[in-house]
Structures are given as structure tokens and as C-alpha cells.
Motif scaffolding. Structure first.
Motif, short mmCIF file in Angstrom:
data_model
loop_
_atom_site.label_atom_id
_atom_site.label_comp_id
_atom_site.label_asym_id
_atom_site.label_seq_id
_atom_site.Cartn_x
_atom_site.Cartn_y
_atom_site.Cartn_z
N GLN A 202 -2.25 0.42 -10.14
CA GLN A 202 -3.36 1.10 -9.48
C GLN A 202 -4.39 1.44 -10.55
O GLN A 202 -4.02 1.84 -11.66
CB GLN A 202 -2.85 2.37 -8.81
N ARG B 220 0.83 -1.20 0.00
CA ARG B 220 0.00 0.00 0.00
C ARG B 220 0.86 1.25 0.00
O ARG B 220 0.56 2.24 -0.67
CB ARG B 220 -0.94 0.01 1.20
N ASN C 198 1.02 4.28 -3.11
CA ASN C 198 0.62 5.67 -2.91
C ASN C 198 1.15 6.60 -3.99
O ASN C 198 0.51 7.58 -4.34
CB ASN C 198 1.10 6.18 -1.54
N HIS C 199 2.31 6.30 -4.53
CA HIS C 199 2.94 7.19 -5.49
C HIS C 199 2.68 6.81 -6.94
O HIS C 199 3.20 7.44 -7.85
CB HIS C 199 4.45 7.23 -5.23
#
Length: 77
Positions: free
Chosen positions: A46, A10, A14-15
């Protein structure tokens, strides 16, 4: 997968930018092929499920993961 492994992934996600966008067409063979290719190249992707999608975010994630033999790390929304 342990909770520590999920937390680590996770943090890495995020990036990342959204690679997959699921809209009114839903999960198709083309989307699954794109997801498989992206996972092969990047190992972690993602995606975004648009409000016009016929399935919920969880359903989309589980469908794609089952098709490409992957694991869902996190679903938001």
C-alpha cells in the motif's frame, strides 16, 4: 483479475501500513525499485501519494504497476 479477487485483496490491504510515499520527486527509478522489492517480499503493498506529487494518484499507481509488472487493486483519491 475478477471482482471477487479484487475484493479479497482490498480486504487484506485494509490492515497494511503505507510502505511507499510518493512526493514532489514523483515516480523515480528508486521508488520503482523499492516497490519491486516490497512486492517480492510481501506480494501486496500500500502506498500514499502526497499532495506535492506532480502526478495524480491513478497515474502514479499505473506507472509503478507497469514498471514492476504488477496490477493495481484499488486507487482512492
Amino acid at each position: 483479475m475478477t471482482s471477487k479477487q479484487r475484493a479479497y485483496l482490498r480486504g487484506l490491504a485494509n490492515h497494511l501500513e503505507d510502505i511507499l510515499h510518493i512526493g514532489k520527486g514523483g515516480v523515480s527509478d528508486t521508488v520503482c525499485k523499492q516497490a519491486d522489492d516490497a512486492l517480492t517480499a510481501r506480494e501486496l503493498i500500500q502506498g500514499r501519494v502526497l499532495p506535492t506529487a506532480p502526478q495524480t494518484v491513478r497515474e502514479v499507481a499505473e506507472t509503478i504497476a507497469a514498471t514492476v509488472n504488477a496490477e493495481v487493486v484499488q486507487v482512492i483519491g
